[in-house]
Write a protein that holds these residues in place. Structure first.
Motif, mmCIF file in Angstrom:
data_model
loop_
_atom_site.group_PDB
_atom_site.id
_atom_site.type_symbol
_atom_site.label_atom_id
_atom_site.label_comp_id
_atom_site.label_asym_id
_atom_site.label_seq_id
_atom_site.Cartn_x
_atom_site.Cartn_y
_atom_site.Cartn_z
ATOM 1 N N GLU A 1 0.819 -1.217 0.000
ATOM 2 C CA GLU A 1 0.000 0.000 0.000
ATOM 3 C C GLU A 1 0.850 1.263 0.000
ATOM 4 O O GLU A 1 0.368 2.353 -0.324
ATOM 5 C CB GLU A 1 -0.965 0.012 1.197
ATOM 6 C CG GLU A 1 -0.344 0.170 2.564
ATOM 7 C CD GLU A 1 0.005 -1.148 3.221
ATOM 8 O OE1 GLU A 1 0.027 -1.207 4.469
ATOM 9 O OE2 GLU A 1 0.267 -2.134 2.492
ATOM 10 N N HIS A 2 2.131 1.125 0.367
ATOM 11 C CA HIS A 2 3.038 2.276 0.430
ATOM 12 C C HIS A 2 3.876 2.436 -0.832
ATOM 13 O O HIS A 2 4.704 3.345 -0.900
ATOM 14 C CB HIS A 2 3.963 2.138 1.638
ATOM 15 C CG HIS A 2 3.235 1.971 2.938
ATOM 16 N ND1 HIS A 2 2.439 2.951 3.473
ATOM 17 C CD2 HIS A 2 3.173 0.919 3.794
ATOM 18 C CE1 HIS A 2 1.911 2.521 4.618
ATOM 19 N NE2 HIS A 2 2.346 1.294 4.826
ATOM 20 N N ASP B 1 0.831 6.636 1.643
ATOM 21 C CA ASP B 1 -0.114 5.525 1.640
ATOM 22 C C ASP B 1 -1.005 5.697 0.410
ATOM 23 O O ASP B 1 -1.694 6.709 0.290
ATOM 24 C CB ASP B 1 -0.927 5.575 2.940
ATOM 25 C CG ASP B 1 -1.859 4.395 3.102
ATOM 26 O OD1 ASP B 1 -1.788 3.458 2.290
ATOM 27 O OD2 ASP B 1 -2.669 4.412 4.046
#
Length: 220
Positions: A78-79, A116
């Protein structure tokens, strides 16, 4: 992870291994094994600083041309600004019949390390790693409630405010609570809660994929 520990074999690679203070120290579960932790930033738990969005030849050189029996990629994708590229490089670092344990958020608050970008479904994970075969009997949905592990199905992350929905699953106490909330909603109480058809608690998807023995993807 403990339940499926027999599936994991060395050498090990942990993607996103930097300890931010609450990071699970996975390597302690595999004493005596070759274990490499990589991250984009130096810090505790990081053996090598590696940017997995680099060309694979550069990643490969930093890791000494090694292939790994198990790769852990937990709460990392997600990063990543380019998750498909990161996933492709991870797949290429797996040895034939190597195992990937990947954990991604389906629903979670914004948390920047340093930023994010994405949320995922189990089908999305398969698209990220098309070379791997995922055993959905092993896959689990977990929440921020300790010990809350569920199969991955059409009810992923869903908590319905409906007694009928819980009764179908033989969860009588929850069905009573849901009925009470529904009645309260009808008279205008807890409108912020009961006006929604269902709620999504903080939810992670945990999956284990295996690289085929005869994968066409380059291993060197």
């Amino acid at each position: 992870m403990e339940r499926n520990k027999a599936l994991f074999k060395g050498p090990f690679l942990e993607v996103g291994s930097r300890d931010y203070g609450s990071t699970e120290k996975i390597r302690t579960s595999f004493p005596g094994e070759t274990y490499v932790g990589v991250d984009m930033q130096a810090g505790e738990g990081v053996d090598l600083v590696v940017d997995l969005t680099m060309p694979f030849s550069d990643v490969d050189a930093l890791l000494g041309g090694n292939r790994f029996g198990t790769i852990f990629c937990l709460s990392v994708l997600e990063h990543c600004e380019q998750p498909f590229l990161v996933a492709e490089n991870i797949s290429r670092l797996l040895a034939p019949q190597g195992v990937l344990y990947v954990s991604v958020p389906h629903a979670w608050k914004f948390h920047g390390y340093p930023s994010d970008y994405w949320r995922f479904t189990h089908e999305g994970v398969k698209k990220l790693f098309p070379q791997l075969t995922f055993d959905m009997n092993i896959a689990r949905v977990s929440t921020d409630v300790e010990g809350d592990l569920r199969p991955v199905n059409e009810d992923i992350s869903r908590l319905r405010i409906s007694g009928k929905w819980f009764r179908k699953r033989d969860e009588c106490l929850k069905s009573i609570g849901a009925d009470v909330l529904a009645m309260a909603g009808r008279i205008g109480l807890f409108r912020w809660l009961t006006q929604h058809r269902y709620l999504v608690p903080p939810t992670m998807i945990e999956m284990v994929g295996v690289k085929p023995r005869d994968s066409q993807q380059a291993t060197r």
